[in-house]
Write a protein that holds these residues in place. Structure first.
Motif, mmCIF file in Angstrom:
data_model
loop_
_atom_site.group_PDB
_atom_site.id
_atom_site.type_symbol
_atom_site.label_atom_id
_atom_site.label_comp_id
_atom_site.label_asym_id
_atom_site.label_seq_id
_atom_site.Cartn_x
_atom_site.Cartn_y
_atom_site.Cartn_z
ATOM 1 N N LEU A 1 54.477 29.177 21.537
ATOM 2 C CA LEU A 1 54.937 30.558 21.702
ATOM 3 C C LEU A 1 56.435 30.595 21.971
ATOM 4 C CD1 LEU A 1 54.086 33.524 21.812
ATOM 5 C CD2 LEU A 1 53.662 33.251 24.262
ATOM 6 N N ALA A 2 56.932 29.665 22.762
ATOM 7 C CA ALA A 2 58.370 29.611 23.043
ATOM 8 C C ALA A 2 59.174 29.378 21.766
ATOM 9 C CB ALA A 2 58.667 28.511 24.054
ATOM 10 N N GLU A 3 58.595 28.641 20.831
ATOM 11 C CA GLU A 3 59.291 28.308 19.582
ATOM 12 C C GLU A 3 58.925 29.250 18.446
ATOM 13 O OE1 GLU A 3 58.155 24.263 19.030
ATOM 14 O OE2 GLU A 3 59.094 23.615 20.920
ATOM 15 N N ASP A 4 58.193 30.341 18.748
ATOM 16 C CA ASP A 4 57.805 31.343 17.739
ATOM 17 C C ASP A 4 56.908 30.775 16.645
ATOM 18 O OD1 ASP A 4 58.726 33.807 18.608
ATOM 19 O OD2 ASP A 4 60.748 33.452 17.856
ATOM 20 N N ARG A 5 56.154 29.713 16.958
ATOM 21 C CA ARG A 5 55.212 29.179 15.978
ATOM 22 C C ARG A 5 53.874 29.893 16.043
ATOM 23 N NH1 ARG A 5 53.882 24.343 17.427
ATOM 24 N NH2 ARG A 5 55.232 23.993 19.229
#
Length: 308
Positions: A173-177
């Protein structure tokens, strides 16, 4: 039927006869690193050991509810932490379980908050916005995964579903995956608080699907409030709470169940993980509210001894 006095004397005699070298091993199947299942189970194991009741207790990390019940059924665990909805599903032998699993509860130990987490700076503002998006619906083998399947069905949406452990879901989620992650645990959960501090998070309200979930699966699902301040960027949000139960197989000896209950009741204040808000954790008055899972006879007897 053994009398109350005879039960107490027999238990006392058994436990007094145990030496530290002959303590009975007791394993608690808990949950993921970074979650409250494992944090609580470690505290409980420590307090059982400190209580010197003839038990040598250990908490083991797992992928939570479904996996815990599998360990319990195989005899690799004596106790399991499990969401009430998962426990009831298992007792009926419904999917993902293939046979009915008799369970006995030692107590309702705390409330789990279903937390559907998105980035604060992202475009997702409601459950409906997740249609067609990639979402982690709890780790494989977790109660969150079972709940997540029910949640998207109640919402009538079809996201692309993955099942990541908490640490991997937070990174994704932090990396927008991924667009969202579902987590079942206490408030605040440290890994989510850290994510909030780094990138900012929102929790999506689940109020809209609560009636449908209750209609389909019963009152095990309750509307609960995650209060403002629980996470830095989260404001009052209605979500769904599910009781967390400490369960065993019916074969657990009654004196063992009774000894654990004594610790739950008399040491309750020492069983709250340091980072917890606190209101969702076990209360001696509600321990016996086990959501339809019958109390273990040894646990019931000890509650009567302690509370009449």
């Amino acid at each position: 039927m053994i009398s109350r006095r005879a039960f107490v004397l027999a238990t006392a005699g058994l436990l007094a006869g145990c030496t530290r070298g002959s303590d009975r091993p007791l394993t608690i199947a808990a949950g993921e690193e970074g979650g409250f299942y494992l944090a609580f189970a470690k505290l409980l194991a420590d307090q059982v050991n400190q209580a010197d009741v003839g038990l040598r207790c250990t908490a083991v990390p797992t992928q939570a509810s479904v996996a815990n019940l599998e360990l319990l059924q195989s005899g690799k665990a004596d106790l399991a932490l499990v969401l009430a909805d998962t426990a009831l599903t298992a007792s009926k032998g419904n999917s993902p379980f293939t046979t009915a699993m008799p369970l006995r509860a030692l107590g309702r130990v705390y409330e789990n908050y279903m937390q559907l987490v998105v980035r604060q700076d992202g475009p997702i503002h409601s459950l409906g916005d997740l249609a067609g998006k990639t979402v982690s619906l709890g780790a494989a083998g977790s109660g969150a995964a079972l709940f997540g399947t029910r949640m998207v069905a109640a919402a009538g949406i079809q996201p692309t579903v993955s099942h990541l452990p908490l640490a991997d879901a937070v990174s994704a989620l932090a990396e927008d995956r991924i667009s969202a992650l579902l987590w079942s645990g206490g408030v605040p959960t440290p890994a989510l608080a850290d994510l909030d501090n780094r990138v900012g998070i929102r929790l999506l309200s689940l109020d809209g699907v609560t009636p449908a979930l209750r209609a389909a699966h019963g009152s095990v699902y309750e509307s609960v409030l995650v209060p403002s301040g629980a996470y830095q960027h989260v404001r009052d949000t209605r979500t769904i709470g599910v009781a967390n139960l400490l369960v065993s197989a019916p074969s657990l000896p009654p004196e063992v169940a009774g000894a654990v209950v004594s610790v739950l009741v008399t040491r309750a204040s020492r069983l709250v993980p340091q980072q917890a808000v606190g209101t969702q954790f076990l209360d001696a008055r509600t321990l016996i509210g086990t959501a339809g899972v019958p109390l273990h006879p040894g646990a019931a007897e000890r509650y009567r001894e302690l509370h009449g």
